[in-house]
Write a protein that holds these residues in place. Structure first.
Motif, mmCIF file in Angstrom:
data_model
loop_
_atom_site.group_PDB
_atom_site.id
_atom_site.type_symbol
_atom_site.label_atom_id
_atom_site.label_comp_id
_atom_site.label_asym_id
_atom_site.label_seq_id
_atom_site.Cartn_x
_atom_site.Cartn_y
_atom_site.Cartn_z
ATOM 1 N N ARG A 298 57.401 -10.780 -43.597
ATOM 2 C CA ARG A 298 58.576 -11.661 -43.658
ATOM 3 C C ARG A 298 59.721 -11.068 -42.848
ATOM 4 N NH1 ARG A 298 63.363 -12.083 -46.170
ATOM 5 N NH2 ARG A 298 63.106 -10.048 -47.194
ATOM 6 N N MET A 299 59.964 -9.755 -43.002
ATOM 7 C CA MET A 299 61.082 -9.122 -42.297
ATOM 8 C C MET A 299 60.828 -9.033 -40.793
ATOM 9 S SD MET A 299 62.523 -6.160 -44.857
ATOM 10 C CE MET A 299 60.985 -5.309 -45.112
ATOM 11 N N ALA A 300 59.556 -8.933 -40.399
ATOM 12 C CA ALA A 300 59.245 -8.879 -38.967
ATOM 13 C C ALA A 300 59.534 -10.217 -38.299
ATOM 14 C CB ALA A 300 57.787 -8.484 -38.768
ATOM 15 N N GLY A 301 59.408 -11.300 -39.026
ATOM 16 C CA GLY A 301 59.749 -12.611 -38.487
ATOM 17 C C GLY A 301 58.803 -13.116 -37.432
ATOM 18 N N ARG A 302 57.553 -12.660 -37.420
ATOM 19 C CA ARG A 302 56.565 -13.107 -36.435
ATOM 20 C C ARG A 302 55.393 -13.769 -37.166
ATOM 21 N NH1 ARG A 302 56.704 -11.092 -31.104
ATOM 22 N NH2 ARG A 302 58.744 -10.180 -30.704
ATOM 23 N N ALA A 303 55.601 -14.959 -37.611
ATOM 24 C CA ALA A 303 54.561 -15.664 -38.374
ATOM 25 C C ALA A 303 53.300 -15.817 -37.531
ATOM 26 C CB ALA A 303 55.070 -17.034 -38.806
ATOM 27 N N GLY A 304 52.151 -15.425 -38.120
ATOM 28 C CA GLY A 304 50.869 -15.584 -37.438
ATOM 29 C C GLY A 304 50.610 -14.554 -36.360
ATOM 30 N N GLN A 305 51.441 -13.507 -36.265
ATOM 31 C CA GLN A 305 51.256 -12.487 -35.242
ATOM 32 C C GLN A 305 51.325 -11.095 -35.865
ATOM 33 O OE1 GLN A 305 54.414 -13.621 -32.415
ATOM 34 N NE2 GLN A 305 52.777 -14.049 -30.947
ATOM 35 N N VAL A 306 50.683 -10.145 -35.198
ATOM 36 C CA VAL A 306 50.758 -8.739 -35.588
ATOM 37 C C VAL A 306 51.022 -7.908 -34.341
ATOM 38 C CG1 VAL A 306 49.280 -8.956 -37.618
ATOM 39 C CG2 VAL A 306 48.247 -8.462 -35.384
ATOM 40 N N GLY A 307 51.582 -6.723 -34.574
ATOM 41 C CA GLY A 307 51.917 -5.866 -33.436
ATOM 42 C C GLY A 307 50.737 -5.077 -32.916
ATOM 43 N N ALA A 308 49.857 -4.623 -33.798
ATOM 44 C CA ALA A 308 48.705 -3.823 -33.401
ATOM 45 C C ALA A 308 47.609 -3.964 -34.436
ATOM 46 C CB ALA A 308 49.099 -2.357 -33.246
ATOM 47 N N ILE A 309 46.385 -3.672 -33.998
ATOM 48 C CA ILE A 309 45.230 -3.735 -34.889
ATOM 49 C C ILE A 309 44.412 -2.462 -34.688
ATOM 50 C CG2 ILE A 309 43.155 -5.024 -35.536
ATOM 51 C CD1 ILE A 309 44.441 -7.502 -34.230
ATOM 52 N N GLY A 310 44.130 -1.760 -35.790
ATOM 53 C CA GLY A 310 43.271 -0.585 -35.730
ATOM 54 C C GLY A 310 41.837 -0.944 -36.070
ATOM 55 N N VAL A 311 40.888 -0.399 -35.307
ATOM 56 C CA VAL A 311 39.468 -0.701 -35.496
ATOM 57 C C VAL A 311 38.730 0.579 -35.864
ATOM 58 C CG1 VAL A 311 37.383 -1.630 -34.428
ATOM 59 C CG2 VAL A 311 39.617 -2.598 -33.832
ATOM 60 N N PHE A 312 37.936 0.532 -36.938
ATOM 61 C CA PHE A 312 37.144 1.673 -37.407
ATOM 62 C C PHE A 312 35.679 1.248 -37.467
ATOM 63 C CE2 PHE A 312 41.392 1.993 -39.087
ATOM 64 C CZ PHE A 312 41.709 3.345 -39.087
ATOM 65 N N PRO A 313 34.732 2.030 -36.954
ATOM 66 C CA PRO A 313 34.906 3.209 -36.099
ATOM 67 C C PRO A 313 35.140 2.795 -34.650
ATOM 68 C CG PRO A 313 32.582 2.803 -36.462
ATOM 69 C CD PRO A 313 33.330 1.748 -37.252
ATOM 70 N N GLY A 314 34.977 3.768 -33.724
ATOM 71 C CA GLY A 314 35.265 3.505 -32.322
ATOM 72 C C GLY A 314 34.125 2.800 -31.607
ATOM 73 N N VAL A 315 34.070 1.492 -31.691
ATOM 74 C CA VAL A 315 33.034 0.712 -31.002
ATOM 75 C C VAL A 315 33.685 -0.146 -29.917
ATOM 76 C CG1 VAL A 315 31.567 0.650 -33.053
ATOM 77 C CG2 VAL A 315 33.216 -1.190 -32.658
ATOM 78 N N ASP A 316 32.862 -0.650 -29.017
ATOM 79 C CA ASP A 316 33.353 -1.482 -27.925
ATOM 80 C C ASP A 316 33.675 -2.882 -28.456
ATOM 81 O OD1 ASP A 316 33.978 -2.684 -25.563
ATOM 82 O OD2 ASP A 316 31.939 -2.698 -24.759
ATOM 83 N N VAL A 317 34.941 -3.275 -28.345
ATOM 84 C CA VAL A 317 35.376 -4.588 -28.839
ATOM 85 C C VAL A 317 35.906 -5.465 -27.712
ATOM 86 C CG1 VAL A 317 35.910 -3.714 -31.148
ATOM 87 C CG2 VAL A 317 37.681 -3.672 -29.388
#
Length: 815
Positions: free
Chosen positions: A204-223
């Motif tokens: 809510r405080m970020a004010g970016r509905a439907g968006q994210v700044g970054a995504i972490g993926v576990f483990p290190g695979v090709d995406v």
């Protein structure tokens, strides 16, 4: 070079250096400083090209997915060949939250963690706010307490000094609220302060509905197969995704290191050539005698080249080693000024040191070769005659070269006057001043002879010291020219570097002062609800919210402001010359006159641009205004921009002539309140980074001044001894030398000021539209006083040392 310098000549050079240490000390100092400068600049350039930042917040995630931080443009170079260029965005590019679902379906992916980031202020101190879900990216663990679950809860870092149960007032773009600490982390990040909120509250405080700044993926695979408009980072690349300022700093280091290194090298060559010319001028008798006893021009040239090679190797080796320390000092200053992140590691490799050593050796050899051309070419009898009485005629080649450099200075000045972007004009400004200085250096004997002819009359009318000074200057105009060159270089470069900044700052401040109509300015980080509260105060006529950002039109970057249009004319006057700001909305833009000319747009035209976070927009130009330096090249709607900047907390302009500061402070507790003058002064551009970098050039030229004058004075030991033997007192000799130095300073100040004025006038014409640069009188007088003080000190110290010896000893001395 090697063909001209035999082992025999190097052996002769070694013996010569051993017996003429003082003559080569000046060349050594100049080359040492040049190598140190080139090495330090090379380290900055190498760091910009190959430097990396280790991840902190993303250290625990094998793969980080973020938005593409670059705007791309494909340029067709021919029918068959195209090239894609990219420039970095000024704000963080976000990605759709739905991308996390696609990543979860990639084979081999065990877990996906999303993150939102936003600025949060506690008592004026900036923190980075996140949802607790992203703690696993580091990973963060709790030392005490529990994770935040409700809206009013927060987890703080151990370094905050807070404990569970404490209450913390936090400002964000969503407003201000007091949060209760429910947990304290066991970890601290060295370069960022962090607050964790409940996941829903953070979004809510970020004010970016439907968006994210970054995504972490576990483990290190090709995406890579599911990424559209996003990029995946692994290893140290995650640091570039985390610290967006690091990439900007790298670009800055490349441009700064290249420009500073190139300028340092050009200044070094000019200084070293002058130093060797003075050294060889002092050895004319020795060279003439060598020619008289059958030494060939090749042998003399080889001896001088061997001396230059030896001095260059020793000075270059020591100077490049000192340059490593200078590079670390420069980095520490840039970090302290916020121009470079602490965790951008300085690259230390042998390449800058080798480049500095090569530059010193090449500069020394070229300087010796150029300076000795006439001495080794003329006949021995002529050489002996010139050793006793220097030739009055300036070589035709030198005159032609000087005139060609003057013509080059004219061309560069005209080009500079047509440039309207600081990125293009800044490097050319220093180059223009240098080319004019080279012209003055080449034409120095002619200028010196003319000046001494004019100044000789009042000097001869003076007492003994003045008469002797006039006679000495008249007889040795070449020596005067060798002293005037570094002095004029110092004055020209110092004035140019200092007054380019003051000219731009003054023009911007004048426009901001003339265009700011609001009586009060709130800031710098005002919560969104504050503007609404201030609007309700009795006596408030208009309130304008302002954000600062930058956008790209194509690949070109433009500074921009975003404003609320309601009541804008009461708080801000942009001096509109076409169209009207009354029609400014989310689909339109106002453009400064300078930017409009560069972009080829007018009122009513369409303008395609990219907002700070990479969002494209096509806007209608509704107005053209003249005060772009004070308010930015583009003016956009506040509601259009607020959702596309990292920090949507900006300043607020308040038009309220009857409302006092105390009234506003009560309505907006904790928010700074400035009057019009204070706000303009606070918004002035900070040029400290440029001063630190270019200050090294000024320091180098100052060392060259002291070096050259000290060499010139020390070489006159026999002349001074003869004056003492014929009855001149020690005080009269010192006064004579001081008068000669003051004459040299006067000539150099006139030349250096002229060079700086021509260069600054061209710069000011292109950048501000006015041919008159802004030169603070006290600063200019301080530059002149510093030049005079250095010159007099460099004259007095060696002169007193020489005069402390008996005249008979000086006449019998070889050096």
């Amino acid at each position: 070079m090697g063909a001209l310098i035999s082992m025999e000549m190097i052996s002769v050079a070694l013996r010569t250096l051993r017996h003429r240490k003082a003559a080569f000390a000046g060349a050594f100092v100049a080359l040492f400083c040049a190598a140190a400068l080139v090495c330090a600049c090379g380290m900055l350039l190498d760091t910009g090209l190959r430097g990396s930042v280790a991840p902190e917040r993303y250290a625990g995630a094998p793969v980080i997915v973020t938005g593409d931080q670059f705007v791309h443009q494909t340029v067709r170079k021919s029918e068959e060949k195209t090239k894609t260029k990219a420039k970095q965005l000024s704000e963080q590019a976000w990605v759709p939250a739905s991308l996390a679902d696609r990543l979860r379906r990639v084979p081999g992916v065990a877990r996906v963690v999303t993150e939102v980031s936003f600025p949060a202020y506690v008592a004026g101190r900036r923190f980075q706010g996140h949802g607790w879900e992203s703690a696993a990216l580091t990973p963060y663990t709790l030392r005490t307490g529990r994770a935040p679950k409700a809206e009013g809860e927060v987890v703080v870092e151990a370094a905050s000094g807070l404990s569970v149960g404490a209450r913390v007032p936090v400002w964000t773009a969503a407003g201000s609220r007091t949060y209760q600490v429910t947990g304290v982390t066991a970890q601290d990040l060295p370069s960022q302060d962090t607050l964790f909120f409940a996941t829903a509250e953070a979004r809510r405080m970020a004010g970016r509905a439907g968006q994210v700044g970054a995504i972490g993926v576990f483990p290190g695979v090709d995406v890579s197969g599911v990424l559209k408009g996003a990029l995946a980072y692994t290893g140290d690349e995650r640091g570039a995704a985390e610290f967006l300022g690091a990439e900007k700093a790298r670009v800055k280091l490349i441009s700064l290191g290249g420009a500073l290194g190139g300028t340092a090298l050009l200044v070094a060559i000019l200084v070293v050539v002058g130093t060797f010319a003075l050294s060889i001028q002092q050895r004319q008798r020795e060279i003439a005698l060598l020619r008289a006893v059958a030494a060939t021009p090749r042998q003399v040239r080889g001896m001088l080249g061997g001396e230059a090679l030896l001095v260059g190797v020793v000075a270059g080796t020591l100077g490049s080693a000192a340059g490593v320390g200078l590079g670390f000092w420069l980095r520490s200053r840039f970090v302290a000024l916020g121009a470079m992140p602490e965790n951008l590691r300085l690259v230390v490799s042998p390449f800058p040191m080798l480049a500095a050593l090569g530059a010193a050796v090449l500069a020394a050899w070229a300087a010796a070769h150029l300076s000795a051309r006439r001495a080794v070419r003329i006949r021995p009898v002529e050489a002996l005659g010139e050793a006793e009485l220097p030739a009055a005629r300036v070589p035709v080649g030198r005159l032609v070269a000087g005139l060609l450099c003057a013509a080059g200075g004219v061309v560069l000045t005209l080009v500079l006057s047509a440039l309207t972007t600081e990125a293009a004009s800044s490097p050319l400004t220093l180059l223009t001043a240098l080319v004019w200085t080279v012209a003055v250096s080449l034409l120095g004997p002619v200028i010196a002879r003319t000046a001494t002819a004019l100044l000789g009359v009042p000097l001869r009318a003076a007492r003994t010291a003045g008469y002797l000074a006039g006679a000495g200057l008249r007889a040795t105009s070449k020596r005067l020219a060798s002293v005037v060159t570094p002095l004029s270089l110092m004055v020209a470069m110092t004035c140019t570097i200092l007054f380019v900044q003051t000219t731009m700052g003054h023009a911007a401040q004048e426009q901001a002062t003339a265009g700011t109509r609001a009586e009060h300015v709130l800031g710098p980080h005002v919560p969104s609800g504050t503007a609404a509260a201030v609007r309700g105060l009795p006596g408030v006529e208009a309130v304008t919210e302002v954000l600062r950002t930058s956008v790209r039109v194509g690949l070109d970057k433009y500074g921009a402001q975003a404003v609320t249009a309601d009541g804008l004319g009461r708080t801000m006057d942009l001096d509109v010359v076409a169209g009207s700001l009354d029609r400014l909305d989310d689909g339109s833009v106002a453009v400064s006159r300078t930017a409009a000319e560069r972009l080829g747009v007018s009122a009513g035209a369409k303008l395609r641009l990219t907002l700070g976070d990479g969002t494209p927009a096509e806007l209608r130009v509704v107005a053209i205004y003249s005060r772009g330096l004070g308010f930015g090249d583009l003016t956009l709607s506040h509601t259009l921009v607020a959702g596309h900047v990292d920090d949507p907390l900006g300043t607020v302009l308040v038009a309220a002539p009857s409302v006092t500061r105390a009234d506003l402070e009560r309505a907006a507790p904790g928010v700074g309140v400035l009057d019009r003058a204070q706000a303009v002064e606070a918004g002035a551009a900070n040029a400290e980074v440029n001063y630190v970098a270019m200050g090294l050039i000024i320091a180098f030229t100052a060392i060259a001044v002291v070096n050259t004058i000290a060499m010139s004075t020390s070489s006159r030991s026999r002349e001074l001894a003869l004056l003492r033997l014929v009855g001149t007192t020690r005080r009269q000799v010192l006064r004579m030398l001081s008068l000669e130095t003051l004459v040299a300073v006067g000539i150099a100040v006139a030349l250096g000021t002229g060079i700086a004025l021509v260069t600054l006038a061209a710069f000011s014409t292109g950048m501000t539209g006015s041919v008159v640069p802004h030169i603070p009188p006290l600063t200019y007088l301080a530059v002149i006083a510093a030049a005079a003080a250095l010159a007099l000190l460099a004259t007095a110290l060696p002169a007193r040392l020489v005069l402390s010896r008996r005249p008979v000893e000086l006449i019998g001395a070889r050096d």
